[in-house]
Design a protein around this motif. Structure first.
Motif, mmCIF file in Angstrom:
data_model
loop_
_atom_site.group_PDB
_atom_site.id
_atom_site.type_symbol
_atom_site.label_atom_id
_atom_site.label_comp_id
_atom_site.label_asym_id
_atom_site.label_seq_id
_atom_site.Cartn_x
_atom_site.Cartn_y
_atom_site.Cartn_z
ATOM 1 N N GLU A 1 -9.028 14.384 -5.431
ATOM 2 C CA GLU A 1 -10.221 13.225 -4.617
ATOM 3 C C GLU A 1 -8.689 12.354 -4.766
ATOM 4 N N GLY A 2 -8.896 11.711 -3.781
ATOM 5 C CA GLY A 2 -7.351 11.015 -3.043
ATOM 6 C C GLY A 2 -5.962 11.018 -2.620
ATOM 7 N N TRP A 3 -6.256 12.782 -2.820
ATOM 8 C CA TRP A 3 -5.218 13.479 -2.179
ATOM 9 C C TRP A 3 -4.827 14.093 -0.437
ATOM 10 N N GLU A 4 -3.789 14.245 0.371
ATOM 11 C CA GLU A 4 -4.090 13.716 1.546
ATOM 12 C C GLU A 4 -3.923 15.247 1.421
ATOM 13 N N ASP B 1 0.769 -0.886 0.106
ATOM 14 C CA ASP B 1 0.197 0.298 -0.195
ATOM 15 C C ASP B 1 0.603 0.735 0.284
ATOM 16 N N ARG B 2 0.969 1.987 -1.109
ATOM 17 C CA ARG B 2 1.662 3.320 -1.202
ATOM 18 C C ARG B 2 0.303 4.718 -0.484
ATOM 19 N N PRO B 3 1.955 5.855 0.161
ATOM 20 C CA PRO B 3 0.914 6.255 0.548
ATOM 21 C C PRO B 3 0.284 7.201 -0.195
ATOM 22 N N ARG B 4 -1.143 7.765 0.327
ATOM 23 C CA ARG B 4 -1.526 9.302 -0.456
ATOM 24 C C ARG B 4 -0.417 9.983 -0.409
ATOM 25 N N ARG C 1 0.668 13.902 -1.046
ATOM 26 C CA ARG C 1 0.045 15.072 -0.215
ATOM 27 C C ARG C 1 0.351 16.301 -1.020
#
Length: 595
Positions: free
Chosen positions: A23-26, A4-7, A9
């Protein structure tokens, strides 16, 4: 094994709501970037202050990608963005740019993990050689991205072209369907209007037929009484008024017969230019001084075959209609020209067939008409004039004359723009007939021959028999075909002339004549009628071998026609059986009447 890759930023330096596009970004704040720089910084140029610009510059120097919003030419000096989205803002454009920058970020991180050349990238960026190597990797990656974007753009363009072609085809099909529906509606309106006018014409013709019998008696007896009165008799003026009223009524019946195409015509080859020129003085007497009348006659005009008197009536009616449409004055234009009508180019309720025609046009600069008035324009007794100012038969008569002459009439008009009536008559390749002249009226000729009068209308029969007896003829009278046959059987002496009505119950005048001509060779026949729906006429034109007297007739006309027919050669008996319908009994219609 799945990792799992981190979202990714992102730091948004804007008051705009960009969450739908990211959408999907932190989302991180300015305080949180001190621990680790974000993958992407979004800077809104129109809204950026000095603080936001300083944060963006420092994060870009630390390795974050920069995407700006707004005009690039307004960006501060030294600020170079990796992507730009112009205004007005498009969320789809922001999403696409962010995805490309995210792929670049992932490539950079992969390069950091797998290449010793870029180990310790953050410090090594100061090394020019290392930066050049990374720039080469970026250039290759950007080339792949541009190629993919170009391919995607070409796919979208092709899809748009297909959609545009589909829309064009659907539009053309819809326009064609609407055009066909409009043509069908127009044809249906023409059919309904034609059927309505045809039904009115049949009714008008039938009424005129019965009315002509009454007028024959009224006008005939008026002449008889006037002939017996002295010039100073006080009753003479009353009888003359009765005769004038009868003549006006006969004009109404002629109008009805004209509309119903039931008139008796005397067609001849005409030059409409000559007809219009001959009517010049008459037409100017019909209009007021405030109205100008102009004639435009085209040279080389073709010929038409029509009744001259009826064509003059058409021109007079159209000019009077134009005059009444211009109470304050104006201009009437009478124009003649050759016209070639092609398939689909004709207009009007009953458009003419394609062919060669002669055009007679009468235009005015009057008040014009709306569609509602035009729809009823040619109906008998329809008028827009005040009560007592018109009978409503002028244009109905014109319509009937034109149609019976094989022509076509239509009108083009709008309120406030005047009206144009166009009459198309079939063109013929014959020379114009010479105009004949009539001599002065003579006294009624007399005779002593025996005449058999067959008429189902009592008043007409009594008048006719009384006049013939006054002129010296021996008269046998019958009120129908069966009575006439029985009278002929009983009368042993010669019968020189059969004067018969055409439309009668049980046996028509033509059927009676066929029988009697066989039984009495040498018998002459004179038909009399006020209606052309008979077997003796063809579209209002009398057969050349048939003697005919039109109702209502004047006593002088009756006397002249009887003498003319008696002086003609006798008819030969027709070959073959009699035309009596099988099973139709020759029942008596009444007692025979002798002289």
């Amino acid at each position: 094994m799945r990792v799992d890759r981190p979202r990714p930023r992102v730091l948004v330096l804007s008051r705009r709501d960009l969450r739908p596009a990211l959408e999907g970004w932190e989302f991180v704040t300015s305080k949180e970037v001190t621990e680790a720089e974000p993958d992407l910084v979004v800077l809104d140029i129109p809204e950026a202050g000095a603080g936001e610009i300083s944060v963006a510059l420092s994060l870009c120097a630390a390795g974050s990608f920069l995407m700006t919003i707004g005009p690039e030419d307004q960006a501060p000096a030294g600020l170079h963005s990796d992507a730009n989205v112009p205004l007005p803002l498009d969320m789809n454009a922001i999403r696409a740019q962010c995805e490309q920058l995210l792929r670049l970020r992932q490539f950079e991180q992969a390069a950091i993990r797998n290449s010793s050349i870029v180990a310790g990238l953050r410090g090594a960026r100061k090394n020019r050689n290392t930066l050049d190597a990374i720039a080469g990797h970026y250039a290759a990656l950007f080339q792949d991205i541009r190629r993919a974007a170009h391919d995607r753009e070409e796919m979208l363009r092709a899809a748009l072209e297909r959609e545009r072609g589909l829309r064009t085809g659907l539009k053309a099909e819809l326009e064609l369907r609407l055009e066909r529906e409009e043509e069908l509606r127009r044809k249906n309106d023409q059919l309904l209007q034609s059927q309505k006018l045809e039904a009115i014409g049949q009714l008008a013709g039938g009424v005129a037929h019965d009315f002509n019998n009454l007028l024959t008696a009224i006008l005939g007896y008026s002449d008889v009484v006037l002939g017996r009165l002295s010039a100073d008799d006080p009753a003479r003026s009353d009888i003359e008024e009765i005769k004038k009223a009868g003549k006006r009524a006969s004009e109404v019946t002629r109008g009805l017969l004209a509309f119903g195409r039931k008139q008796i015509l005397s067609p001849e080859v005409l030059d409409l230019n000559a007809v219009v020129a001959d009517m010049g003085k008459l037409l100017r007497r019909l209009i007021t001084e405030a109205i100008e009348i102009v004639t435009v006659s085209r040279p080389g005009l073709g010929r038409v075959k029509a009744d001259r008197v009826q064509m003059e009536q058409v021109i007079v009616n159209l000019v009077i209609n134009a005059r009444d449409a211009m109470p304050k004055g104006g201009k009437i234009t009478i124009e003649t020209a050759n016209a070639d009508i092609e398939e689909g180019s004709a207009r009007g309720v009953e458009p003419p067939r394609p062919g060669l025609y002669v055009l007679l046009s009468v235009s005015d600069t009057g008040i014009g008409m709306d569609k509602e008035v035009i729809a009823h324009l040619f109906e008998p007794f329809f008028t827009t004039k005040e009560p007592g100012k018109g009978t409503g038969l002028g244009l109905a008569t014109t319509y009937g004359i034109v149609k019976q002459s094989g022509g076509h009439i239509w009108v083009d008009s709008e309120p406030g723009r005047g009206s144009t009536f166009k009459v198309h008559l079939p063109r013929v390749a014959e020379a114009p007939d010479a105009n004949g002249t009539t001599g002065p009226a003579a006294a009624p000729p007399r005779g002593s021959e025996t005449v058999l009068v067959v008429e189902d209308e009592d008043a007409v029969r009594k008048l006719t028999c009384g006049l013939l007896r006054a002129w010296g003829y021996r008269v046998l009278e019958a009120d129908g075909g069966a009575c006439a046959l029985r009278l002929c059987e009983q009368h042993g002496e010669p019968i020189h002339l059969l004067l018969t009505d055409v439309v009668m119950p049980r046996m028509s005048g033509t059927e009676l004549a066929d029988v009697l001509v066989r039984k009495r060779p040498g018998l002459r026949v004179l038909y009399c009628s006020g209606y052309t729906a008979d077997v003796i006429v063809d579209h209002g034109i009398i057969h050349p071998a048939v003697a005919f007297l039109h109702k209502p007739f004047a006593p002088d006309a009756l006397a002249g026609k009887v003498r003319q027919v008696l002086d003609m050669p006798a008819l030969d008996p027709p070959p073959g059986p009699t035309p009596l319908t099988p099973g139709r009994p020759a029942e008596p219609d009444g007692p025979p009447r002798g002289p």
